[in-house]
Design a protein around this motif. Structure first.
Motif, short mmCIF file in Angstrom:
data_model
loop_
_atom_site.label_atom_id
_atom_site.label_comp_id
_atom_site.label_asym_id
_atom_site.label_seq_id
_atom_site.Cartn_x
_atom_site.Cartn_y
_atom_site.Cartn_z
N PHE A 42 -32.63 64.12 -19.78
CA PHE A 42 -33.66 63.37 -20.51
C PHE A 42 -33.03 62.43 -21.54
O PHE A 42 -33.43 61.28 -21.66
N ALA A 43 -32.03 62.94 -22.27
CA ALA A 43 -31.37 62.12 -23.28
C ALA A 43 -30.67 60.92 -22.64
O ALA A 43 -30.76 59.79 -23.16
N ILE A 44 -30.01 61.13 -21.52
CA ILE A 44 -29.35 60.02 -20.82
C ILE A 44 -30.39 59.01 -20.36
O ILE A 44 -30.19 57.79 -20.51
N SER A 45 -31.49 59.47 -19.82
CA SER A 45 -32.57 58.58 -19.39
C SER A 45 -33.12 57.77 -20.55
O SER A 45 -33.38 56.56 -20.41
N ALA A 46 -33.31 58.43 -21.69
CA ALA A 46 -33.86 57.74 -22.85
C ALA A 46 -32.90 56.66 -23.35
O ALA A 46 -33.32 55.54 -23.67
N VAL A 47 -31.61 56.97 -23.40
CA VAL A 47 -30.63 55.99 -23.87
C VAL A 47 -30.55 54.81 -22.90
O VAL A 47 -30.53 53.65 -23.33
N ILE A 48 -30.53 55.08 -21.61
CA ILE A 48 -30.47 53.99 -20.63
C ILE A 48 -31.74 53.14 -20.72
O ILE A 48 -31.68 51.92 -20.65
N GLY A 49 -32.88 53.79 -20.90
CA GLY A 49 -34.13 53.04 -21.05
C GLY A 49 -34.12 52.15 -22.28
O GLY A 49 -34.61 51.01 -22.23
N LEU A 50 -33.54 52.65 -23.37
CA LEU A 50 -33.46 51.81 -24.58
C LEU A 50 -32.49 50.65 -24.40
O LEU A 50 -32.72 49.56 -24.91
N LEU A 51 -31.39 50.91 -23.72
CA LEU A 51 -30.40 49.86 -23.53
C LEU A 51 -30.90 48.77 -22.58
O LEU A 51 -30.59 47.59 -22.79
N ARG A 52 -31.63 49.14 -21.57
CA ARG A 52 -32.13 48.16 -20.61
C ARG A 52 -33.28 47.35 -21.18
O ARG A 52 -33.45 46.19 -20.87
N GLY A 53 -34.08 47.98 -22.01
CA GLY A 53 -35.23 47.30 -22.60
C GLY A 53 -36.31 47.06 -21.57
O GLY A 53 -36.18 47.41 -20.40
N ARG A 54 -37.36 46.44 -22.00
CA ARG A 54 -38.46 46.11 -21.09
C ARG A 54 -38.33 44.66 -20.67
O ARG A 54 -37.97 43.81 -21.46
N THR A 55 -38.72 44.41 -19.45
CA THR A 55 -38.70 43.03 -18.97
C THR A 55 -39.95 42.31 -19.46
O THR A 55 -41.05 42.88 -19.41
N PRO A 56 -39.82 41.09 -19.93
CA PRO A 56 -41.01 40.36 -20.40
C PRO A 56 -41.93 40.02 -19.23
O PRO A 56 -41.49 39.71 -18.14
#
Length: 57
Positions: A42-56
């Motif tokens: 979960f922590a790895i997923s959260a960090v990767i999600g934060l690093l990738r960001g959301r696409t506009p």
């Protein structure tokens, strides 16, 4: 994955209730291992999600 951890925890509780200490101890260790693996994933997923960001949009 957390479902498996809960399953092994219930197995451990039932085994301890019936006096099977070795089986209960093993099931508790498996439940703890699976729980911590789930937390790490979960922590790895959260960090990767934060690093990738959301696409506009």
């Amino acid at each position: 994955m957390l479902g498996w951890a809960v399953t092994f925890l219930i197995i451990a509780l039932v085994a301890a209730l019936f006096g099977f200490g070795g089986i209960a101890g093993t099931a508790v260790e498996i439940a703890k291992l699976i729980f911590f693996v789930a937390i790490v994933l979960f922590a790895i997923s959260a960090v990767i999600g934060l690093l990738r960001g959301r696409t506009p949009m």
